[in-house]
Design a protein around this motif. Sequence first.
Motif, short mmCIF file in Angstrom:
data_model
loop_
_atom_site.label_atom_id
_atom_site.label_comp_id
_atom_site.label_asym_id
_atom_site.label_seq_id
_atom_site.Cartn_x
_atom_site.Cartn_y
_atom_site.Cartn_z
N GLY A 27 -13.31 7.43 -3.60
CA GLY A 27 -14.05 8.06 -2.52
C GLY A 27 -15.12 7.80 -1.95
N ASN A 28 -15.83 6.75 -2.66
CA ASN A 28 -17.05 6.08 -1.92
C ASN A 28 -16.40 4.85 -1.28
OD1 ASN A 28 -16.23 4.39 -4.04
ND2 ASN A 28 -18.10 4.79 -5.25
N GLY A 29 -15.31 4.46 -1.01
CA GLY A 29 -14.82 3.47 -0.21
C GLY A 29 -14.56 2.25 -1.01
N ILE A 30 -14.92 2.11 -2.25
CA ILE A 30 -14.49 0.83 -2.97
C ILE A 30 -12.97 0.69 -3.03
CG2 ILE A 30 -14.50 -0.22 -5.13
CD1 ILE A 30 -17.06 1.07 -5.58
N GLN A 31 -12.52 -0.44 -2.48
CA GLN A 31 -11.08 -0.62 -2.59
C GLN A 31 -10.80 -1.27 -4.23
OE1 GLN A 31 -9.56 -2.55 1.05
NE2 GLN A 31 -11.63 -2.42 1.76
N VAL A 32 -9.68 -0.93 -4.58
CA VAL A 32 -9.18 -1.25 -6.18
C VAL A 32 -7.89 -1.90 -5.84
CG1 VAL A 32 -9.16 -0.62 -8.43
CG2 VAL A 32 -10.85 0.34 -7.29
N VAL A 33 -7.68 -3.07 -6.54
CA VAL A 33 -6.21 -3.62 -6.55
C VAL A 33 -5.95 -4.10 -8.10
CG1 VAL A 33 -4.59 -5.46 -5.88
CG2 VAL A 33 -6.54 -4.65 -4.28
N ILE A 34 -4.92 -3.48 -8.79
CA ILE A 34 -4.58 -3.59 -9.76
C ILE A 34 -3.19 -4.18 -10.06
CG2 ILE A 34 -4.50 -2.71 -12.38
CD1 ILE A 34 -6.13 -0.48 -11.57
N GLN A 35 -3.12 -5.37 -10.61
CA GLN A 35 -1.95 -6.23 -10.76
C GLN A 35 -1.61 -6.55 -12.42
OE1 GLN A 35 0.47 -7.90 -7.98
NE2 GLN A 35 1.40 -7.22 -9.93
N VAL A 49 -18.29 -8.57 -2.68
CA VAL A 49 -19.24 -8.00 -2.09
C VAL A 49 -19.58 -8.52 -0.80
CG1 VAL A 49 -21.70 -7.22 -2.08
CG2 VAL A 49 -20.23 -7.24 -4.33
N ARG A 50 -19.23 -7.68 0.21
CA ARG A 50 -19.41 -8.18 1.66
C ARG A 50 -21.03 -8.48 1.98
NH1 ARG A 50 -16.53 -6.50 6.58
NH2 ARG A 50 -15.52 -5.12 5.17
N GLY A 51 -21.29 -9.77 1.81
CA GLY A 51 -22.71 -10.46 1.85
C GLY A 51 -22.87 -11.94 1.82
N GLY A 52 -23.70 -12.46 2.04
CA GLY A 52 -23.82 -14.06 2.07
C GLY A 52 -24.67 -14.55 3.11
N SER A 199 -22.82 -1.41 -1.54
CA SER A 199 -22.47 0.22 -1.50
C SER A 199 -20.92 -0.14 -1.39
CB SER A 199 -22.92 0.65 -0.09
OG SER A 199 -22.75 -0.14 0.92
N GLY A 200 -20.20 1.32 -1.72
CA GLY A 200 -18.73 1.45 -1.93
C GLY A 200 -18.14 0.81 -0.63
N SER A 201 -18.57 1.01 0.66
CA SER A 201 -17.82 0.55 1.81
C SER A 201 -17.69 -0.98 1.96
CB SER A 201 -18.69 0.99 3.10
OG SER A 201 -18.47 2.39 2.97
N ASN A 202 -18.52 -1.88 1.12
CA ASN A 202 -18.60 -3.10 1.09
C ASN A 202 -18.08 -3.80 0.07
OD1 ASN A 202 -20.02 -3.26 3.75
ND2 ASN A 202 -21.40 -2.23 2.77
N ILE A 203 -17.24 -3.09 -1.01
CA ILE A 203 -17.03 -3.72 -2.29
C ILE A 203 -15.40 -3.57 -2.34
CG2 ILE A 203 -17.14 -3.41 -4.59
CD1 ILE A 203 -19.64 -2.16 -4.19
N VAL A 204 -14.89 -4.78 -2.80
CA VAL A 204 -13.43 -4.86 -3.48
C VAL A 204 -13.51 -5.03 -4.75
CG1 VAL A 204 -11.06 -5.84 -3.08
CG2 VAL A 204 -12.60 -5.27 -0.86
N PHE A 205 -12.78 -4.44 -5.62
CA PHE A 205 -12.62 -4.77 -7.14
C PHE A 205 -10.92 -5.41 -7.17
CE2 PHE A 205 -10.98 -3.80 -11.13
CZ PHE A 205 -11.80 -4.63 -11.89
N SER A 206 -10.35 -6.33 -7.84
CA SER A 206 -9.35 -6.39 -8.10
C SER A 206 -9.32 -7.30 -9.72
CB SER A 206 -8.57 -7.70 -7.15
OG SER A 206 -9.30 -8.91 -7.20
N ILE A 207 -8.04 -7.06 -10.25
CA ILE A 207 -7.83 -7.31 -11.56
C ILE A 207 -6.25 -7.74 -11.91
CG2 ILE A 207 -7.85 -4.92 -12.42
CD1 ILE A 207 -8.87 -6.09 -15.14
N SER A 208 -6.06 -8.73 -12.63
CA SER A 208 -4.73 -9.12 -12.84
C SER A 208 -4.54 -9.36 -14.21
CB SER A 208 -4.16 -10.18 -11.90
OG SER A 208 -4.74 -11.31 -12.08
#
Length: 285
Positions: A27-35, A49-52, A199-208
């Motif tokens: 709901g806060n925009g964080i994208q989650v990918v589970i493989q 995280v969208r930054g750098g 913040s949630g709009s700038n975060i992607v989490f993935s795990i495999s």
Amino acid sequence: MVLSLLFSGAVCFVFSHIESPVYVELGNGIQVVIQKVPEAKFSSAHIFVRGGSVFETKQTHGIHHLIEHLVFRSLDNSEQGSIDKRVEQNGCIVTGTTNREFIHYKLEGENEGVQKSLPDFLHILDDLKIGVNILQNEIGIIEQEIAYLQANVERRVDDSAWSIFFQDNSWGLNTYGDVAQMRKWTIEEIQSAHKKHYSGSNIVFSISGNFNPDEILNIVKTRLEKISKGDIVSFPDFPILEEDIQHASIKTPSTSFILGLIAPGINNEKKYLAYRVVFQYLSGN
């Protein structure tokens, strides 16, 4: 039979079966990918995280690199020891890297250890709470790290090439920063930059790996749904003319170009081609 390849360093693993990934947007925009990979013995989890450095100026040069260090030492985490020390107890390792376009945190180890370490790993995205001693200590560590990097001739040449090519544009800044500027920032200024990008709009989490996706998603939701959504941080314009892109010809992509394709939010045709132009200039091809 479907054959799938996973690469870890120079090792290539072949799996006879790999399940379709689970995609969820919190709901806060964080994208989650589970493989799920049923035959895998090892797992890896990633936070992007969208930054750098491209989001920095000469006055804020290095603030994302500093934050990357500080999230491991945040006061809430240090009560039970730093994050990296805690995951080591489960046989895992965690690393952080600041790039031009994104900050990348990685947790890896055997399946059971990664799942057990996941709540600690996700503490990286907590609010940043630091004291003066922690701040000054991490700046000192970064100063040593920069000295090591600048002792490498190829690294100095590469940094100079980016700086000359992009001149005063933020794309020309190196990724590790300016220690002199770091010593000028207040804790409040650092926390403000952290809040904007983490913040949630700038975060992607993935795990495999080999685990139950529902159990993983439950851990992720428990830890990450409390993060505020925030606003999407826009990438600065890439300072290359369209005609330069159209006339570029190159044989081999650079590492940054490859990383650019997997980073969240920058996988588009213009930046794909722009990286090719950059490599052409840097390599002399």
